[in-house]
Design a protein around this motif. Structure first.
Motif, PDB file in Angstrom:
ATOM      1  N   LEU A   1      16.945   1.472  -3.724  1.00 57.10           N
ATOM      2  CA  LEU A   1      15.548   1.904  -3.721  1.00 57.10           C
ATOM      3  C   LEU A   1      15.289   3.015  -2.714  1.00 57.10           C
ATOM      4  O   LEU A   1      14.343   3.787  -2.864  1.00 57.10           O
ATOM      5  CB  LEU A   1      14.632   0.720  -3.414  1.00 57.10           C
ATOM      6  CG  LEU A   1      14.385  -0.254  -4.566  1.00 57.10           C
ATOM      7  CD1 LEU A   1      13.596  -1.451  -4.082  1.00 57.10           C
ATOM      8  CD2 LEU A   1      13.647   0.429  -5.702  1.00 57.10           C
ATOM      9  N   GLN A   2      16.117   3.118  -1.697  1.00 53.27           N
ATOM     10  CA  GLN A   2      15.907   4.139  -0.671  1.00 53.27           C
ATOM     11  C   GLN A   2      16.637   5.443  -0.966  1.00 53.27           C
ATOM     12  O   GLN A   2      16.437   6.434  -0.271  1.00 53.27           O
ATOM     13  CB  GLN A   2      16.366   3.613   0.697  1.00 53.27           C
ATOM     14  CG  GLN A   2      15.641   2.371   1.137  1.00 53.27           C
ATOM     15  CD  GLN A   2      14.154   2.465   0.929  1.00 53.27           C
ATOM     16  OE1 GLN A   2      13.518   3.371   1.437  1.00 53.27           O
ATOM     17  NE2 GLN A   2      13.587   1.550   0.160  1.00 53.27           N
ATOM     18  N   LEU A   3      17.484   5.451  -1.994  1.00 53.72           N
ATOM     19  CA  LEU A   3      18.198   6.675  -2.343  1.00 53.72           C
ATOM     20  C   LEU A   3      17.220   7.685  -2.920  1.00 53.72           C
ATOM     21  O   LEU A   3      16.333   7.353  -3.682  1.00 53.72           O
ATOM     22  CB  LEU A   3      19.306   6.384  -3.364  1.00 53.72           C
ATOM     23  CG  LEU A   3      20.460   5.493  -2.881  1.00 53.72           C
ATOM     24  CD1 LEU A   3      21.420   5.240  -4.017  1.00 53.72           C
ATOM     25  CD2 LEU A   3      21.172   6.139  -1.706  1.00 53.72           C
ATOM     26  N   ARG A   4      17.396   8.928  -2.560  1.00 57.32           N
ATOM     27  CA  ARG A   4      16.558   9.987  -3.081  1.00 57.32           C
ATOM     28  C   ARG A   4      17.445  11.007  -3.808  1.00 57.32           C
ATOM     29  O   ARG A   4      18.463  11.449  -3.279  1.00 57.32           O
ATOM     30  CB  ARG A   4      15.798  10.711  -1.951  1.00 57.32           C
ATOM     31  CG  ARG A   4      14.703   9.857  -1.336  1.00 57.32           C
ATOM     32  CD  ARG A   4      13.545   9.712  -2.300  1.00 57.32           C
ATOM     33  NE  ARG A   4      12.442   8.989  -1.699  1.00 57.32           N
ATOM     34  CZ  ARG A   4      12.303   7.668  -1.765  1.00 57.32           C
ATOM     35  NH1 ARG A   4      13.206   6.939  -2.371  1.00 57.32           N
ATOM     36  NH2 ARG A   4      11.261   7.083  -1.212  1.00 57.32           N
TER      37      ARG A   4
ATOM     38  N   ARG B   1       0.828  -1.210   0.000  1.00 54.34           N
ATOM     39  CA  ARG B   1       0.000   0.000   0.000  1.00 54.34           C
ATOM     40  C   ARG B   1       0.859   1.256   0.000  1.00 54.34           C
ATOM     41  O   ARG B   1       0.479   2.286  -0.559  1.00 54.34           O
ATOM     42  CB  ARG B   1      -0.923  -0.012   1.216  1.00 54.34           C
ATOM     43  CG  ARG B   1      -1.853   1.177   1.300  1.00 54.34           C
ATOM     44  CD  ARG B   1      -2.872   0.981   2.395  1.00 54.34           C
ATOM     45  NE  ARG B   1      -3.770   2.129   2.499  1.00 54.34           N
ATOM     46  CZ  ARG B   1      -4.866   2.146   3.236  1.00 54.34           C
ATOM     47  NH1 ARG B   1      -5.202   1.078   3.931  1.00 54.34           N
ATOM     48  NH2 ARG B   1      -5.621   3.221   3.294  1.00 54.34           N
ATOM     49  N   ARG B   2       2.032   1.197   0.625  1.00 56.09           N
ATOM     50  CA  ARG B   2       2.890   2.366   0.742  1.00 56.09           C
ATOM     51  C   ARG B   2       3.903   2.492  -0.390  1.00 56.09           C
ATOM     52  O   ARG B   2       4.361   3.601  -0.686  1.00 56.09           O
ATOM     53  CB  ARG B   2       3.644   2.313   2.072  1.00 56.09           C
ATOM     54  CG  ARG B   2       2.787   2.561   3.297  1.00 56.09           C
ATOM     55  CD  ARG B   2       3.588   2.242   4.558  1.00 56.09           C
ATOM     56  NE  ARG B   2       2.967   2.772   5.759  1.00 56.09           N
ATOM     57  CZ  ARG B   2       2.009   2.170   6.438  1.00 56.09           C
ATOM     58  NH1 ARG B   2       1.534   1.011   6.018  1.00 56.09           N
ATOM     59  NH2 ARG B   2       1.505   2.720   7.526  1.00 56.09           N
ATOM     60  N   THR B   3       4.325   1.368  -0.988  1.00 52.18           N
ATOM     61  CA  THR B   3       5.434   1.417  -1.937  1.00 52.18           C
ATOM     62  C   THR B   3       5.029   1.257  -3.392  1.00 52.18           C
ATOM     63  O   THR B   3       5.725   1.730  -4.284  1.00 52.18           O
ATOM     64  CB  THR B   3       6.463   0.311  -1.623  1.00 52.18           C
ATOM     65  OG1 THR B   3       5.849  -0.968  -1.800  1.00 52.18           O
ATOM     66  CG2 THR B   3       6.991   0.447  -0.198  1.00 52.18           C
ATOM     67  N   GLY B   4       3.924   0.532  -3.675  1.00 48.34           N
ATOM     68  CA  GLY B   4       3.577   0.209  -5.052  1.00 48.34           C
ATOM     69  C   GLY B   4       4.056  -1.187  -5.407  1.00 48.34           C
ATOM     70  O   GLY B   4       4.896  -1.770  -4.715  1.00 48.34           O
ATOM     71  N   PRO B   5       3.539  -1.767  -6.504  1.00 50.00           N
ATOM     72  CA  PRO B   5       3.788  -3.175  -6.815  1.00 50.00           C
ATOM     73  C   PRO B   5       5.226  -3.522  -7.172  1.00 50.00           C
ATOM     74  O   PRO B   5       5.765  -4.511  -6.680  1.00 50.00           O
ATOM     75  CB  PRO B   5       2.838  -3.447  -7.995  1.00 50.00           C
ATOM     76  CG  PRO B   5       2.591  -2.111  -8.601  1.00 50.00           C
ATOM     77  CD  PRO B   5       2.601  -1.134  -7.461  1.00 50.00           C
ATOM     78  N   SER B   6       5.880  -2.739  -8.031  1.00 48.98           N
ATOM     79  CA  SER B   6       7.219  -3.140  -8.468  1.00 48.98           C
ATOM     80  C   SER B   6       8.242  -3.017  -7.351  1.00 48.98           C
ATOM     81  O   SER B   6       9.116  -3.880  -7.186  1.00 48.98           O
ATOM     82  CB  SER B   6       7.653  -2.323  -9.697  1.00 48.98           C
ATOM     83  OG  SER B   6       7.637  -0.945  -9.399  1.00 48.98           O
ATOM     84  N   THR B   7       8.168  -1.953  -6.555  1.00 49.57           N
ATOM     85  CA  THR B   7       9.093  -1.799  -5.426  1.00 49.57           C
ATOM     86  C   THR B   7       8.895  -2.911  -4.410  1.00 49.57           C
ATOM     87  O   THR B   7       9.861  -3.485  -3.896  1.00 49.57           O
ATOM     88  CB  THR B   7       8.892  -0.425  -4.751  1.00 49.57           C
ATOM     89  OG1 THR B   7       9.167   0.606  -5.694  1.00 49.57           O
ATOM     90  CG2 THR B   7       9.827  -0.272  -3.560  1.00 49.57           C
TER      91      THR B   7
END
Length: 315
Positions: free
Chosen positions: A279-282, A231-237
């Motif tokens: 994935l956590q890099l912004r 719910r928070r990240t989306g399907p691919s992540t």
């Protein structure tokens, strides 16, 4: 919080292979394992949903979809997996199954739910390569064409499950949705198991303990944290982060079952973990423009409010 929930879910599901192997050693049959797993999980989740007693609008169409996910998603996937497992090695089957993060990412992009960004490509490549190294490091992998086809069918089924779940996870509380999915799977197994002669409770008492571990840790907790993370990240992540599961399985096998880890498997584990970091890099926003929208945010996410904590979430 979403990525951490996905990682916790992967750890819970990763332990299931160990619990299952110990249950088989206690004399539990695969069909009985699945029936008890789904039935016990459905009862626990239904009780948790009832205790919430929160006034929420229940979308009937979403309820039907969630039940269908249990019948055609979890139950079918489990059936394909254990049928394939009878024909080929667990390592090679796991390698085939873990093509699903790529399938989910491609499917989400084709459906317009996610964007193909360089960061996502790097994370997916690292996660896939790491999974390959972890599982290839086991060695002695046998190949069976029909088994491979069944394994790929399992990956396709789980891909469809994730993509369909993403359309209803915002319309139902995670606890309720988890209970419905488990109930659908339990009904399917309740019909299937007696027909195949798998309804046998003559296994050793230790089998009940491992069945409880599978139901509580690798099903209830694993599914709840996955849906909350999805719910928070989306399907691919969520799918990419789920590649942490075989790393957990391999590590637990080394500790509990005295299976040795190779340098290749250590390298693979580091690659999978690196995908989580990527994935956590912004990207640092330049002065003026709005910051980059978080990856994995779908149209449904934006409408429902991406930061709203789901009902029953630990947060």
């Amino acid at each position: 919080m979403g990525p951490l929930l996905c990682l916790l879910s992967a750890a819970c599901f990763g332990a299931m292979a160990i619990f299952g192997k110990l249950a088989f050693q206690a004399g539990v049959s695969p069909s009985m394992l699945l029936l008890v797993r789904f039935a016990l999980a459905a009862a626990i989740l239904a009780a948790a949903a009832a205790r919430t007693r929160r006034s929420v609008f229940v979308d009937r169409r979403a309820v039907v979809t969630a039940l269908g996910l249990g019948v055609l998603g979890y139950a079918l996937q489990a059936g394909l997996y254990f049928t394939a497992l009878q024909r080929m090695s667990a390592s090679l089957l796991s390698l085939i199954l873990y093509t699903y993060p790529l399938l989910v990412t491609v499917g989400a992009i084709l459906l317009g739910r996610d964007r193909l960004t360089p960061r996502r490509c790097v994370a997916l490549a690292a996660a896939s390569a790491g999974t390959l190294l972890v599982l290839a490091g086991t060695g002695g992998m046998s190949f069976d064409a029909l088994g491979a086809l069944l394994g790929f069918g399992c990956a396709l089924t789980y891909t469809a499950y994730i993509l369909v779940s993403d359309t209803v996870v915002h319309r139902l509380p995670p606890t309720l949705m988890s209970a419905l999915v488990m109930a659908g799977a339990a009904v399917t197994l309740a019909v299937y198991t007696p027909l195949t002669g798998g309804l046998d409770v003559g296994f050793r008492p230790a089998g009940w303990f491992w069945l409880a571990c599978i139901a509580l840790v690798s099903t209830v907790l694993g599914m709840f944290t996955f849906l909350a993370g999805l719910r928070r990240t989306g399907p691919s992540t969520a799918a990419i982060l789920s590649t942490f599961e075989p790393v957990v399985t391999t590590a637990l096998a080394a500790v509990i079952l005295s299976e040795s880890l190779t340098s290749l498997q250590y390298a693979g584990g580091l690659l999978v973990l690196s995908s989580v970091i990527v994935l956590q890099l912004r990207r640092a926003p330049a002065a003026g423009p709005l910051p980059e929208e978080p990856l994995g945010t779908t149209g449904v996410n934006r409408e429902a409010g991406r930061d709203a904590a789901p009902v029953g979430s630990p947060s």
